[in-house]
Design a protein around this motif. Sequence first.
Motif, PDB file in Angstrom:
ATOM      1  N   ILE A 154       0.812  -1.220   0.000  1.00 50.29           N
ATOM      2  CA  ILE A 154       0.000   0.000   0.000  1.00 50.29           C
ATOM      3  C   ILE A 154       0.842   1.265   0.000  1.00 50.29           C
ATOM      4  N   VAL A 155       2.149   1.154   0.078  1.00 50.71           N
ATOM      5  CA  VAL A 155       2.993   2.352   0.025  1.00 50.71           C
ATOM      6  C   VAL A 155       3.891   2.353  -1.204  1.00 50.71           C
ATOM      7  N   ALA A 160      -0.636   2.935  -4.840  1.00 53.70           N
ATOM      8  CA  ALA A 160      -0.224   3.897  -3.814  1.00 53.70           C
ATOM      9  C   ALA A 160       0.020   5.274  -4.413  1.00 53.70           C
ATOM     10  N   GLN A 169       1.861   7.802   3.183  1.00 58.18           N
ATOM     11  CA  GLN A 169       2.769   6.684   2.928  1.00 58.18           C
ATOM     12  C   GLN A 169       3.956   6.712   3.888  1.00 58.18           C
TER      13      GLN A 169
END
Length: 608
Positions: A154-155, A160, A169
Amino acid sequence: MPTLAINNFNIFCATLGGFITLFGLVSYLFKEKYYLSEALISLIAGLIFSPHATNWIRPQEYALNDIEILDTITLYFTRLVLGVQLVLAGVQLPSKYLKKEWKSLSFLIGPGMTTMWIVTSLLVFALVPHISFLHALAVGACVTPTDPVLSNSIVKGKFADKNIPKELQKIIIAESGTNDGLGYPFLFLPLYLIQHIGHQGQGSDNSTRVAMGLWFGEMWAYTILLSIVYGAAVGWVAKKLLHWAEERKYVDRESFLVFAITLALFIVGTVGMIGSDDVLACFIAGNTFTWDDWFRLETMDDSFQPTIDMLLNVSVFIWFGAVAPWWLFAHSPVIPIWRLIVLGILVLLLRRLPIIFALHKKIHQIEEARQAVFVGFFGPIGVSAIFYLYVSHEFLNGITVDGEIREDAAYLKEVMEVVIWFLVICSVIVHGLCIPMAKLGFFIPRTLTTALDSLGRTGSDSSDDPQPAFQQAQAGESETTDAEDRLRRRPGWSRTGGDSLPTRVFRIGRSLMRSGTSSADANRAPGQAPLPVSSVPTIIDSGDGDGEGDASAKVDGKSDGSEVSTGGGGAAPSAPALGEDVISGRTIRFHDEQQQQRTEEAKVGQKV
Protein backbone atom coordinates in the motif's frame (compact mmCIF):
# COMPACT_ATOMS: atom_id res chain seq x y z
CA MET A 1 28.39 -42.61 -16.43
CA PRO A 2 26.05 -39.64 -15.74
CA THR A 3 23.62 -40.14 -12.89
CA LEU A 4 20.58 -38.19 -11.75
CA ALA A 5 21.12 -36.08 -8.62
CA ILE A 6 17.57 -35.40 -7.47
CA ASN A 7 18.46 -34.12 -4.03
CA ASN A 8 16.86 -31.48 -1.87
CA PHE A 9 19.30 -28.73 -2.78
CA ASN A 10 18.77 -29.12 -6.53
CA ILE A 11 15.01 -29.39 -6.17
CA PHE A 12 14.83 -26.33 -3.93
CA CYS A 13 16.97 -24.18 -6.25
CA ALA A 14 15.03 -25.26 -9.32
CA THR A 15 11.68 -24.63 -7.65
CA LEU A 16 12.53 -21.25 -6.16
CA GLY A 17 14.38 -19.98 -9.23
CA GLY A 18 11.75 -21.27 -11.63
CA PHE A 19 8.89 -19.66 -9.75
CA ILE A 20 10.58 -16.27 -9.39
CA THR A 21 11.52 -16.36 -13.09
CA LEU A 22 7.99 -17.18 -14.23
CA PHE A 23 6.45 -14.72 -11.79
CA GLY A 24 8.78 -12.03 -13.10
CA LEU A 25 7.38 -12.49 -16.61
CA VAL A 26 3.90 -11.49 -15.46
CA SER A 27 4.76 -9.44 -12.37
CA TYR A 28 3.56 -6.14 -13.83
CA LEU A 29 0.28 -7.73 -14.87
CA PHE A 30 -0.42 -9.17 -11.41
CA LYS A 31 0.86 -6.28 -9.28
CA GLU A 32 -0.01 -3.17 -11.29
CA LYS A 33 -3.05 -4.32 -13.28
CA TYR A 34 -4.78 -6.75 -10.91
CA TYR A 35 -3.32 -5.20 -7.70
CA LEU A 36 -2.40 -8.60 -6.25
CA SER A 37 0.40 -8.52 -3.69
CA GLU A 38 3.50 -10.61 -4.26
CA ALA A 39 3.17 -11.87 -0.67
CA LEU A 40 -0.19 -13.51 -1.43
CA ILE A 41 1.02 -15.05 -4.69
CA SER A 42 4.19 -16.34 -3.01
CA LEU A 43 2.26 -17.79 -0.06
CA ILE A 44 -0.01 -19.75 -2.42
CA ALA A 45 3.03 -20.93 -4.38
CA GLY A 46 4.70 -22.07 -1.15
CA LEU A 47 1.60 -24.10 -0.27
CA ILE A 48 1.62 -25.70 -3.72
CA PHE A 49 5.31 -26.59 -3.44
CA SER A 50 5.00 -27.78 0.17
CA PRO A 51 4.67 -31.37 1.45
CA HIS A 52 0.91 -30.74 1.58
CA ALA A 53 0.79 -30.71 -2.26
CA THR A 54 3.65 -31.38 -4.70
CA ASN A 55 6.33 -31.96 -2.00
CA TRP A 56 8.99 -30.07 -3.94
CA ILE A 57 10.00 -27.96 -0.93
CA ARG A 58 10.58 -30.15 2.16
CA PRO A 59 11.32 -27.98 5.19
CA GLN A 60 11.32 -30.83 7.71
CA GLU A 61 13.93 -32.76 5.73
CA TYR A 62 16.12 -29.66 5.59
CA ALA A 63 15.87 -29.53 9.41
CA LEU A 64 16.68 -33.27 9.76
CA ASN A 65 13.09 -33.88 10.92
CA ASP A 66 13.75 -31.91 14.10
CA ILE A 67 10.97 -29.42 14.80
CA GLU A 68 13.18 -27.21 16.99
CA ILE A 69 15.78 -26.89 14.22
CA LEU A 70 13.00 -25.96 11.78
CA ASP A 71 11.75 -23.30 14.19
CA THR A 72 15.29 -21.91 14.49
CA ILE A 73 15.67 -21.75 10.70
CA THR A 74 12.39 -19.83 10.40
CA LEU A 75 13.38 -17.49 13.24
CA TYR A 76 16.72 -16.61 11.64
CA PHE A 77 15.16 -16.22 8.20
CA THR A 78 12.61 -13.74 9.54
CA ARG A 79 15.36 -11.87 11.43
CA LEU A 80 17.31 -11.47 8.20
CA VAL A 81 14.30 -10.29 6.21
CA LEU A 82 13.16 -7.84 8.89
CA GLY A 83 16.68 -6.46 9.35
CA VAL A 84 17.12 -5.68 5.65
CA GLN A 85 13.55 -4.43 5.25
CA LEU A 86 13.78 -2.07 8.21
CA VAL A 87 17.08 -0.55 7.13
CA LEU A 88 15.53 0.09 3.71
CA ALA A 89 12.41 1.48 5.40
CA GLY A 90 14.54 3.87 7.43
CA VAL A 91 16.45 4.94 4.32
CA GLN A 92 13.18 5.71 2.49
CA LEU A 93 12.14 8.34 5.01
CA PRO A 94 13.08 12.01 4.43
CA SER A 95 15.69 13.90 6.40
CA LYS A 96 15.19 13.93 10.19
CA TYR A 97 11.75 12.36 9.77
CA LEU A 98 11.58 10.69 13.20
CA LYS A 99 12.47 13.99 14.85
CA LYS A 100 9.99 16.03 12.82
CA GLU A 101 7.05 13.64 13.15
CA TRP A 102 7.57 12.46 16.72
CA LYS A 103 4.12 13.66 17.76
CA SER A 104 2.22 11.61 15.18
CA LEU A 105 4.40 8.58 15.87
CA SER A 106 3.88 8.91 19.60
CA PHE A 107 0.12 8.62 19.14
CA LEU A 108 0.49 5.60 16.87
CA ILE A 109 3.06 3.85 19.07
CA GLY A 110 1.71 4.85 22.48
CA PRO A 111 -2.09 4.63 22.76
CA GLY A 112 -2.40 3.09 19.29
CA MET A 113 -0.12 0.12 19.82
CA THR A 114 -1.24 -0.42 23.41
CA THR A 115 -4.89 -0.55 22.40
CA MET A 116 -4.11 -2.97 19.57
CA TRP A 117 -2.40 -5.24 22.08
CA ILE A 118 -5.23 -5.15 24.64
CA VAL A 119 -8.02 -5.60 22.07
CA THR A 120 -6.31 -8.56 20.39
CA SER A 121 -5.58 -10.18 23.75
CA LEU A 122 -9.22 -9.82 24.84
CA LEU A 123 -10.40 -11.46 21.63
CA VAL A 124 -7.93 -14.33 22.11
CA PHE A 125 -8.99 -14.73 25.73
CA ALA A 126 -12.68 -14.84 24.72
CA LEU A 127 -12.36 -17.34 21.86
CA VAL A 128 -9.49 -19.68 22.78
CA PRO A 129 -10.57 -22.33 25.31
CA HIS A 130 -8.70 -22.94 28.57
CA ILE A 131 -6.37 -19.97 28.32
CA SER A 132 -5.60 -17.39 30.99
CA PHE A 133 -5.58 -13.67 30.28
CA LEU A 134 -1.84 -13.58 30.95
CA HIS A 135 -1.29 -16.15 28.21
CA ALA A 136 -3.66 -14.23 25.92
CA LEU A 137 -1.50 -11.13 26.42
CA ALA A 138 1.50 -13.05 25.08
CA VAL A 139 -0.44 -14.19 22.00
CA GLY A 140 -1.78 -10.68 21.37
CA ALA A 141 1.68 -9.13 21.65
CA CYS A 142 2.99 -11.22 18.75
CA VAL A 143 0.43 -9.83 16.29
CA THR A 144 0.40 -6.25 17.59
CA PRO A 145 3.15 -4.79 15.34
CA THR A 146 2.21 -3.91 11.79
CA ASP A 147 4.36 -5.66 9.24
CA PRO A 148 6.79 -3.61 7.08
CA VAL A 149 6.91 -6.31 4.39
CA LEU A 150 3.16 -6.45 3.78
CA SER A 151 2.87 -2.67 4.16
CA ASN A 152 4.81 -2.33 0.92
CA SER A 153 1.66 -3.28 -1.00
CA ILE A 154 0.00 0.00 0.00
CA VAL A 155 2.99 2.35 0.02
CA LYS A 156 4.59 1.25 -3.25
CA GLY A 157 3.32 0.79 -6.77
CA LYS A 158 0.73 2.39 -8.98
CA PHE A 159 -2.16 2.07 -6.52
CA ALA A 160 -0.22 3.90 -3.81
CA ASP A 161 0.95 6.62 -6.20
CA LYS A 162 -2.60 7.30 -7.38
CA ASN A 163 -4.59 6.88 -4.17
CA ILE A 164 -2.42 7.43 -1.09
CA PRO A 165 -0.90 10.85 -0.28
CA LYS A 166 2.87 10.88 0.09
CA GLU A 167 2.75 12.05 3.70
CA LEU A 168 0.42 9.19 4.57
CA GLN A 169 2.77 6.68 2.93
CA LYS A 170 5.67 8.02 4.99
CA ILE A 171 3.88 7.77 8.32
CA ILE A 172 2.82 4.18 7.52
CA ILE A 173 6.45 3.26 6.80
CA ALA A 174 7.67 4.98 9.97
CA GLU A 175 5.02 3.32 12.13
CA SER A 176 5.66 -0.18 10.77
CA GLY A 177 9.41 0.24 11.29
CA THR A 178 9.11 1.61 14.81
CA ASN A 179 6.48 -0.70 16.25
CA ASP A 180 8.25 -3.81 14.93
CA GLY A 181 11.17 -3.17 17.23
CA LEU A 182 8.96 -2.05 20.09
CA GLY A 183 7.07 -5.33 20.14
CA TYR A 184 9.59 -6.76 22.61
CA PRO A 185 8.26 -4.97 25.73
CA PHE A 186 4.68 -5.98 24.95
CA LEU A 187 5.70 -9.61 24.49
CA PHE A 188 8.11 -10.03 27.38
CA LEU A 189 5.91 -8.44 30.04
CA PRO A 190 3.53 -11.46 30.04
CA LEU A 191 6.37 -13.91 29.35
CA TYR A 192 8.36 -12.78 32.41
CA LEU A 193 5.20 -12.97 34.53
CA ILE A 194 4.44 -16.47 33.23
CA GLN A 195 7.98 -17.55 34.03
CA HIS A 196 8.12 -16.17 37.57
CA ILE A 197 4.55 -16.39 38.81
CA GLY A 198 4.35 -19.93 37.55
CA HIS A 199 1.62 -22.48 37.11
CA GLN A 200 0.07 -23.19 40.52
CA GLY A 201 3.38 -22.36 42.16
CA GLN A 202 5.36 -24.99 40.26
CA GLY A 203 8.80 -24.27 38.89
CA SER A 204 8.91 -20.59 39.81
CA ASP A 205 9.79 -18.23 42.61
CA ASN A 206 6.29 -16.65 42.70
CA SER A 207 7.88 -13.22 42.58
CA THR A 208 6.18 -10.50 40.58
CA ARG A 209 8.92 -8.12 41.70
CA VAL A 210 11.59 -10.18 39.95
CA ALA A 211 9.51 -10.32 36.77
CA MET A 212 8.98 -6.55 36.72
CA GLY A 213 12.63 -5.91 37.52
CA LEU A 214 13.65 -7.99 34.51
CA TRP A 215 11.13 -6.19 32.34
CA PHE A 216 12.34 -2.70 33.24
CA GLY A 217 16.03 -3.51 33.57
CA GLU A 218 16.74 -6.17 30.98
CA MET A 219 14.03 -5.36 28.44
CA TRP A 220 13.81 -1.56 28.43
CA ALA A 221 17.36 -0.66 29.38
CA TYR A 222 19.39 -3.37 27.69
CA THR A 223 17.18 -4.43 24.81
CA ILE A 224 15.36 -1.24 23.74
CA LEU A 225 17.56 1.68 24.80
CA LEU A 226 20.81 -0.06 23.90
CA SER A 227 19.49 -0.98 20.45
CA ILE A 228 18.44 2.64 19.81
CA VAL A 229 21.84 4.00 20.85
CA TYR A 230 23.73 1.32 18.95
CA GLY A 231 21.63 1.72 15.79
CA ALA A 232 22.00 5.50 15.81
CA ALA A 233 25.78 5.27 16.37
CA VAL A 234 26.33 2.70 13.61
CA GLY A 235 24.12 4.64 11.17
CA TRP A 236 25.94 7.90 11.87
CA VAL A 237 29.42 6.35 11.54
CA ALA A 238 28.38 4.56 8.33
CA LYS A 239 27.10 7.83 6.86
CA LYS A 240 30.35 9.64 7.66
CA LEU A 241 32.49 6.85 6.25
CA LEU A 242 30.49 6.69 3.02
CA HIS A 243 30.70 10.48 2.62
CA TRP A 244 34.45 10.32 3.14
CA ALA A 245 34.93 7.50 0.65
CA GLU A 246 32.68 9.05 -1.99
CA GLU A 247 34.36 12.46 -1.80
CA ARG A 248 37.73 10.83 -2.48
CA LYS A 249 36.33 8.55 -5.22
CA TYR A 250 37.26 5.43 -3.28
CA VAL A 251 33.87 3.69 -3.64
CA ASP A 252 32.44 2.36 -6.89
CA ARG A 253 28.78 2.48 -7.89
CA GLU A 254 28.01 -1.15 -7.06
CA SER A 255 29.44 -0.91 -3.55
CA PHE A 256 27.65 2.39 -3.02
CA LEU A 257 24.27 0.87 -3.87
CA VAL A 258 24.76 -2.24 -1.75
CA PHE A 259 25.92 -0.27 1.28
CA ALA A 260 22.55 -0.19 3.04
CA ILE A 261 22.06 -3.95 2.57
CA THR A 262 25.46 -4.81 4.04
CA LEU A 263 24.83 -2.36 6.88
CA ALA A 264 21.68 -4.31 7.73
CA LEU A 265 23.58 -7.60 7.78
CA PHE A 266 26.24 -6.10 10.04
CA ILE A 267 23.67 -4.81 12.54
CA VAL A 268 21.69 -8.06 12.59
CA GLY A 269 24.86 -9.99 13.35
CA THR A 270 26.42 -7.70 15.95
CA VAL A 271 23.22 -6.86 17.83
CA GLY A 272 22.27 -10.51 17.75
CA MET A 273 25.57 -11.41 19.40
CA ILE A 274 25.00 -9.04 22.31
CA GLY A 275 21.38 -10.16 22.68
CA SER A 276 19.70 -6.81 22.08
CA ASP A 277 16.89 -5.75 19.72
CA ASP A 278 18.37 -6.05 16.22
CA VAL A 279 15.04 -5.21 14.54
CA LEU A 280 14.73 -1.79 16.16
CA ALA A 281 18.45 -1.12 15.76
CA CYS A 282 18.18 -1.70 11.99
CA PHE A 283 15.35 0.80 11.59
CA ILE A 284 17.10 3.46 13.70
CA ALA A 285 20.35 2.90 11.81
CA GLY A 286 18.63 3.23 8.44
CA ASN A 287 16.97 6.51 9.39
CA THR A 288 20.17 7.91 10.92
CA PHE A 289 22.17 6.81 7.90
CA THR A 290 20.08 9.06 5.66
CA TRP A 291 19.57 11.82 8.26
CA ASP A 292 20.87 14.41 5.80
CA ASP A 293 18.86 12.90 2.88
CA TRP A 294 22.02 12.45 0.83
CA PHE A 295 21.97 8.67 0.39
CA ARG A 296 18.19 8.56 -0.17
CA LEU A 297 18.33 11.11 -2.96
CA GLU A 298 21.37 9.48 -4.54
CA THR A 299 19.63 6.08 -4.73
CA MET A 300 16.06 7.24 -5.33
CA ASP A 301 16.01 6.30 -9.02
CA ASP A 302 18.03 3.12 -8.66
CA SER A 303 16.33 -0.27 -8.74
CA PHE A 304 18.88 -2.35 -6.80
CA GLN A 305 17.34 -1.95 -3.35
CA PRO A 306 13.75 -2.62 -4.56
CA THR A 307 15.08 -5.71 -6.36
CA ILE A 308 16.60 -7.13 -3.17
CA ASP A 309 13.40 -6.19 -1.36
CA MET A 310 11.32 -8.16 -3.88
CA LEU A 311 13.57 -11.23 -3.73
CA LEU A 312 13.37 -11.35 0.06
CA ASN A 313 9.59 -10.86 0.06
CA VAL A 314 8.97 -13.65 -2.42
CA SER A 315 11.41 -16.04 -0.75
CA VAL A 316 10.13 -15.58 2.80
CA PHE A 317 6.47 -16.04 1.87
CA ILE A 318 7.22 -19.12 -0.20
CA TRP A 319 8.92 -20.47 2.92
CA PHE A 320 5.89 -19.52 5.03
CA GLY A 321 3.59 -21.33 2.64
CA ALA A 322 5.75 -24.44 2.97
CA VAL A 323 6.19 -24.45 6.78
CA ALA A 324 2.78 -23.17 7.91
CA PRO A 325 0.83 -25.76 9.96
CA TRP A 326 -2.06 -26.01 7.49
CA TRP A 327 -3.23 -29.36 8.85
CA LEU A 328 -3.48 -27.99 12.40
CA PHE A 329 -5.99 -25.31 11.46
CA ALA A 330 -8.72 -27.90 10.97
CA HIS A 331 -7.48 -30.51 13.47
CA SER A 332 -6.01 -28.51 16.33
CA PRO A 333 -6.67 -29.98 19.78
CA VAL A 334 -6.58 -26.52 21.41
CA ILE A 335 -9.08 -24.52 19.31
CA PRO A 336 -11.75 -25.59 16.78
CA ILE A 337 -11.72 -24.20 13.26
CA TRP A 338 -14.91 -22.15 13.65
CA ARG A 339 -13.40 -20.28 16.59
CA LEU A 340 -10.29 -19.59 14.51
CA ILE A 341 -12.35 -18.13 11.69
CA VAL A 342 -14.36 -15.91 14.03
CA LEU A 343 -11.14 -14.81 15.74
CA GLY A 344 -9.51 -13.96 12.42
CA ILE A 345 -12.46 -11.83 11.31
CA LEU A 346 -12.74 -9.96 14.61
CA VAL A 347 -9.01 -9.31 14.90
CA LEU A 348 -8.82 -7.83 11.40
CA LEU A 349 -11.82 -5.60 12.10
CA LEU A 350 -11.27 -4.55 15.72
CA ARG A 351 -7.55 -4.81 16.40
CA ARG A 352 -6.59 -1.51 14.74
CA LEU A 353 -9.47 0.23 13.01
CA PRO A 354 -11.33 1.71 16.03
CA ILE A 355 -8.27 3.21 17.72
CA ILE A 356 -6.86 4.72 14.51
CA PHE A 357 -10.26 6.24 13.72
CA ALA A 358 -10.44 7.68 17.24
CA LEU A 359 -6.93 9.19 17.00
CA HIS A 360 -6.94 10.35 13.38
CA LYS A 361 -7.69 14.00 14.18
CA LYS A 362 -4.49 14.17 16.22
CA ILE A 363 -2.39 12.73 13.37
CA HIS A 364 -2.09 15.43 10.74
CA GLN A 365 -1.10 13.02 7.98
CA ILE A 366 -4.60 11.49 8.20
CA GLU A 367 -6.63 14.34 6.79
CA GLU A 368 -10.13 12.84 6.68
CA ALA A 369 -12.25 10.01 8.01
CA ARG A 370 -11.92 7.97 4.83
CA GLN A 371 -8.15 7.93 5.18
CA ALA A 372 -8.52 6.96 8.84
CA VAL A 373 -10.60 3.92 7.83
CA PHE A 374 -8.01 3.00 5.22
CA VAL A 375 -5.04 3.29 7.59
CA GLY A 376 -6.96 1.53 10.34
CA PHE A 377 -7.84 -1.43 8.17
CA PHE A 378 -4.38 -1.74 6.60
CA GLY A 379 -2.41 -2.86 9.62
CA PRO A 380 -1.13 -6.16 8.21
CA ILE A 381 0.12 -9.09 10.29
CA GLY A 382 3.05 -10.84 8.65
CA VAL A 383 6.75 -11.54 9.02
CA SER A 384 7.11 -9.71 12.34
CA ALA A 385 4.38 -11.88 13.92
CA ILE A 386 6.18 -15.08 12.89
CA PHE A 387 9.42 -13.61 14.21
CA TYR A 388 7.88 -12.94 17.63
CA LEU A 389 6.19 -16.34 17.58
CA TYR A 390 9.52 -18.15 17.44
CA VAL A 391 11.15 -15.72 19.87
CA SER A 392 8.36 -16.79 22.26
CA HIS A 393 8.98 -20.47 21.53
CA GLU A 394 12.66 -20.03 22.31
CA PHE A 395 11.83 -18.38 25.63
CA LEU A 396 9.10 -20.88 26.60
CA ASN A 397 11.43 -23.81 25.91
CA GLY A 398 13.53 -22.53 28.81
CA ILE A 399 10.65 -22.72 31.32
CA THR A 400 11.14 -26.28 32.55
CA VAL A 401 10.32 -28.53 35.49
CA ASP A 402 12.47 -31.65 35.96
CA GLY A 403 13.95 -31.27 32.50
CA GLU A 404 10.57 -30.97 30.74
CA ILE A 405 8.75 -27.88 29.50
CA ARG A 406 6.28 -26.76 32.13
CA GLU A 407 2.69 -27.74 31.39
CA ASP A 408 1.30 -24.21 30.98
CA ALA A 409 4.24 -23.17 28.78
CA ALA A 410 3.74 -26.22 26.53
CA TYR A 411 0.03 -25.42 26.14
CA LEU A 412 0.81 -21.78 25.36
CA LYS A 413 3.23 -22.90 22.63
CA GLU A 414 0.47 -24.95 20.98
CA VAL A 415 -1.98 -22.08 21.14
CA MET A 416 0.51 -19.58 19.72
CA GLU A 417 1.51 -21.94 16.90
CA VAL A 418 -2.06 -22.28 15.63
CA VAL A 419 -3.48 -18.83 16.36
CA ILE A 420 -0.58 -16.69 15.15
CA TRP A 421 -0.03 -18.66 11.96
CA PHE A 422 -3.75 -18.51 11.19
CA LEU A 423 -3.91 -14.74 11.78
CA VAL A 424 -0.88 -14.19 9.54
CA ILE A 425 -2.45 -16.19 6.71
CA CYS A 426 -5.78 -14.37 7.16
CA SER A 427 -3.99 -11.03 6.94
CA VAL A 428 -2.00 -11.99 3.85
CA ILE A 429 -5.13 -13.18 2.06
CA VAL A 430 -7.48 -10.38 3.11
CA HIS A 431 -5.03 -7.50 2.68
CA GLY A 432 -3.76 -9.06 -0.54
CA LEU A 433 -7.23 -9.30 -2.08
CA CYS A 434 -9.03 -6.25 -0.70
CA ILE A 435 -7.67 -3.80 -3.30
CA PRO A 436 -8.63 -5.89 -6.37
CA MET A 437 -11.98 -6.75 -4.76
CA ALA A 438 -12.62 -3.07 -4.10
CA LYS A 439 -11.80 -2.32 -7.73
CA LEU A 440 -14.26 -4.98 -8.87
CA GLY A 441 -16.90 -3.64 -6.52
CA PHE A 442 -16.42 -0.20 -8.02
CA PHE A 443 -16.42 -1.13 -11.71
CA ILE A 444 -18.92 -4.00 -11.91
CA PRO A 445 -22.01 -1.94 -10.88
CA ARG A 446 -21.06 0.83 -13.29
CA THR A 447 -20.53 -1.65 -16.12
CA LEU A 448 -23.84 -3.39 -15.46
CA THR A 449 -25.69 -0.07 -15.25
CA THR A 450 -24.22 1.09 -18.55
CA ALA A 451 -25.05 -2.22 -20.23
CA LEU A 452 -28.64 -2.22 -18.95
CA ASP A 453 -29.16 1.40 -19.97
CA SER A 454 -27.80 0.62 -23.43
CA LEU A 455 -30.11 -2.40 -23.81
CA GLY A 456 -33.09 -0.35 -22.63
CA ARG A 457 -32.45 2.39 -25.17
CA THR A 458 -31.81 -0.09 -27.96
CA GLY A 459 -35.10 -1.87 -27.34
CA SER A 460 -37.20 1.30 -27.06
CA ASP A 461 -39.76 2.36 -29.71
CA SER A 462 -37.93 4.21 -32.50
CA SER A 463 -40.96 6.41 -33.21
CA ASP A 464 -40.65 7.85 -29.74
CA ASP A 465 -37.12 9.05 -30.44
CA PRO A 466 -36.58 9.05 -34.19
CA GLN A 467 -33.04 10.44 -34.29
CA PRO A 468 -31.21 10.33 -30.94
CA ALA A 469 -28.49 12.91 -31.34
CA PHE A 470 -25.88 11.11 -29.23
CA GLN A 471 -26.25 7.86 -31.17
CA GLN A 472 -25.10 9.81 -34.25
CA ALA A 473 -22.07 11.33 -32.55
CA GLN A 474 -19.76 8.49 -33.50
CA ALA A 475 -20.37 5.66 -35.95
CA GLY A 476 -21.01 2.27 -34.42
CA GLU A 477 -21.74 3.60 -30.87
CA SER A 478 -25.15 3.24 -29.28
CA GLU A 479 -24.47 3.93 -25.62
CA THR A 480 -24.75 7.26 -23.87
CA THR A 481 -23.06 8.50 -20.76
CA ASP A 482 -24.65 9.68 -17.55
CA ALA A 483 -23.60 13.23 -18.42
CA GLU A 484 -25.42 12.98 -21.73
CA ASP A 485 -28.56 11.70 -20.04
CA ARG A 486 -28.47 14.60 -17.60
CA LEU A 487 -28.04 17.02 -20.49
CA ARG A 488 -31.07 15.55 -22.27
CA ARG A 489 -33.22 16.63 -19.33
CA ARG A 490 -31.99 20.22 -19.37
CA PRO A 491 -34.21 23.03 -20.80
CA GLY A 492 -33.51 23.72 -24.45
CA TRP A 493 -32.47 20.18 -25.25
CA SER A 494 -33.65 19.09 -28.71
CA ARG A 495 -34.59 15.42 -28.96
CA THR A 496 -34.67 15.54 -32.75
CA GLY A 497 -32.43 18.37 -33.74
CA GLY A 498 -29.00 16.97 -34.44
CA ASP A 499 -27.44 20.42 -34.85
CA SER A 500 -28.39 21.87 -31.45
CA LEU A 501 -25.58 23.34 -29.38
CA PRO A 502 -25.54 20.59 -26.70
CA THR A 503 -25.44 17.95 -29.41
CA ARG A 504 -22.51 19.61 -31.13
CA VAL A 505 -20.59 20.15 -27.88
CA PHE A 506 -20.85 16.54 -26.74
CA ARG A 507 -20.29 15.16 -30.23
CA ILE A 508 -17.08 17.15 -30.64
CA GLY A 509 -15.86 16.47 -27.08
CA ARG A 510 -16.44 12.74 -27.22
CA SER A 511 -14.89 12.53 -30.66
CA LEU A 512 -11.77 14.28 -29.35
CA MET A 513 -11.45 12.02 -26.30
CA ARG A 514 -12.20 8.68 -27.92
CA SER A 515 -10.78 8.87 -31.42
CA GLY A 516 -8.20 11.63 -31.22
CA THR A 517 -9.67 13.52 -34.20
CA SER A 518 -9.63 17.28 -34.28
CA SER A 519 -12.57 19.41 -33.31
CA ALA A 520 -12.64 20.88 -36.80
CA ASP A 521 -12.83 17.44 -38.43
CA ALA A 522 -15.49 16.25 -35.99
CA ASN A 523 -17.70 19.23 -36.77
CA ARG A 524 -17.22 19.64 -40.52
CA ALA A 525 -20.11 18.94 -42.88
CA PRO A 526 -20.18 15.76 -45.02
CA GLY A 527 -18.15 16.17 -48.16
CA GLN A 528 -16.18 19.10 -46.83
CA ALA A 529 -12.42 18.76 -47.21
CA PRO A 530 -10.48 18.46 -43.97
CA LEU A 531 -8.67 21.51 -42.70
CA PRO A 532 -4.91 21.70 -43.23
CA VAL A 533 -2.72 20.35 -40.49
CA SER A 534 -1.57 23.84 -39.57
CA SER A 535 -5.10 24.69 -38.42
CA VAL A 536 -5.69 21.55 -36.36
CA PRO A 537 -5.26 21.96 -32.61
CA THR A 538 -2.73 19.76 -30.83
CA ILE A 539 -4.21 16.49 -29.53
CA ILE A 540 -2.21 14.16 -27.32
CA ASP A 541 -3.41 10.71 -26.37
CA SER A 542 -1.78 9.92 -23.05
CA GLY A 543 -3.61 6.71 -22.35
CA ASP A 544 -6.20 5.96 -19.74
CA GLY A 545 -4.15 6.88 -16.73
CA ASP A 546 -3.28 3.32 -15.87
CA GLY A 547 -0.18 3.03 -17.94
CA GLU A 548 -2.22 1.84 -20.93
CA GLY A 549 -3.01 3.61 -24.16
CA ASP A 550 -2.21 3.58 -27.80
CA ALA A 551 1.07 2.26 -29.07
CA SER A 552 2.30 5.78 -29.65
CA ALA A 553 1.31 9.24 -28.52
CA LYS A 554 -0.48 11.35 -31.10
CA VAL A 555 1.17 14.73 -31.51
CA ASP A 556 -0.65 17.29 -33.67
CA GLY A 557 -2.77 14.62 -35.27
CA LYS A 558 0.16 12.32 -36.06
CA SER A 559 1.15 9.15 -34.28
CA ASP A 560 4.68 8.71 -35.50
CA GLY A 561 6.19 11.74 -33.84
CA SER A 562 7.30 13.27 -37.14
CA GLU A 563 7.59 16.99 -37.75
CA VAL A 564 4.42 18.86 -38.61
CA SER A 565 3.74 22.36 -39.79
CA THR A 566 2.68 24.76 -37.09
CA GLY A 567 1.41 27.47 -39.38
CA GLY A 568 4.03 29.79 -38.07
CA GLY A 569 6.54 29.36 -40.86
CA GLY A 570 8.78 26.92 -39.01
CA ALA A 571 8.96 23.23 -38.28
CA ALA A 572 8.15 22.04 -34.80
CA PRO A 573 10.63 19.73 -33.13
CA SER A 574 9.51 16.14 -33.40
CA ALA A 575 8.61 14.15 -30.31
CA PRO A 576 10.33 10.78 -29.97
CA ALA A 577 8.20 7.81 -30.87
CA LEU A 578 7.29 5.42 -28.12
CA GLY A 579 9.54 2.69 -29.42
CA GLU A 580 12.60 4.94 -29.43
CA ASP A 581 15.03 4.64 -26.58
CA VAL A 582 15.44 8.08 -25.05
CA ILE A 583 17.51 6.79 -22.15
CA SER A 584 21.15 6.49 -23.07
CA GLY A 585 22.43 2.95 -23.15
CA ARG A 586 19.02 1.36 -22.47
CA THR A 587 17.29 -1.13 -24.75
CA ILE A 588 14.45 -2.28 -22.46
CA ARG A 589 11.46 -0.03 -21.93
CA PHE A 590 9.24 -0.61 -18.88
CA HIS A 591 5.68 0.58 -18.38
CA ASP A 592 6.52 3.36 -15.98
CA GLU A 593 9.13 4.71 -18.40
CA GLN A 594 6.63 4.58 -21.25
CA GLN A 595 4.11 6.54 -19.19
CA GLN A 596 6.80 9.09 -18.34
CA GLN A 597 7.67 9.46 -22.02
CA ARG A 598 4.02 10.04 -22.92
CA THR A 599 3.97 12.87 -20.39
CA GLU A 600 7.10 14.37 -21.97
CA GLU A 601 5.52 14.06 -25.43
CA ALA A 602 2.45 15.85 -24.12
CA LYS A 603 4.60 18.76 -22.98
CA VAL A 604 6.29 18.90 -26.40
CA GLY A 605 2.89 18.92 -28.12
CA GLN A 606 1.62 21.74 -25.95
CA LYS A 607 4.66 23.83 -26.80
CA VAL A 608 4.04 23.13 -30.50
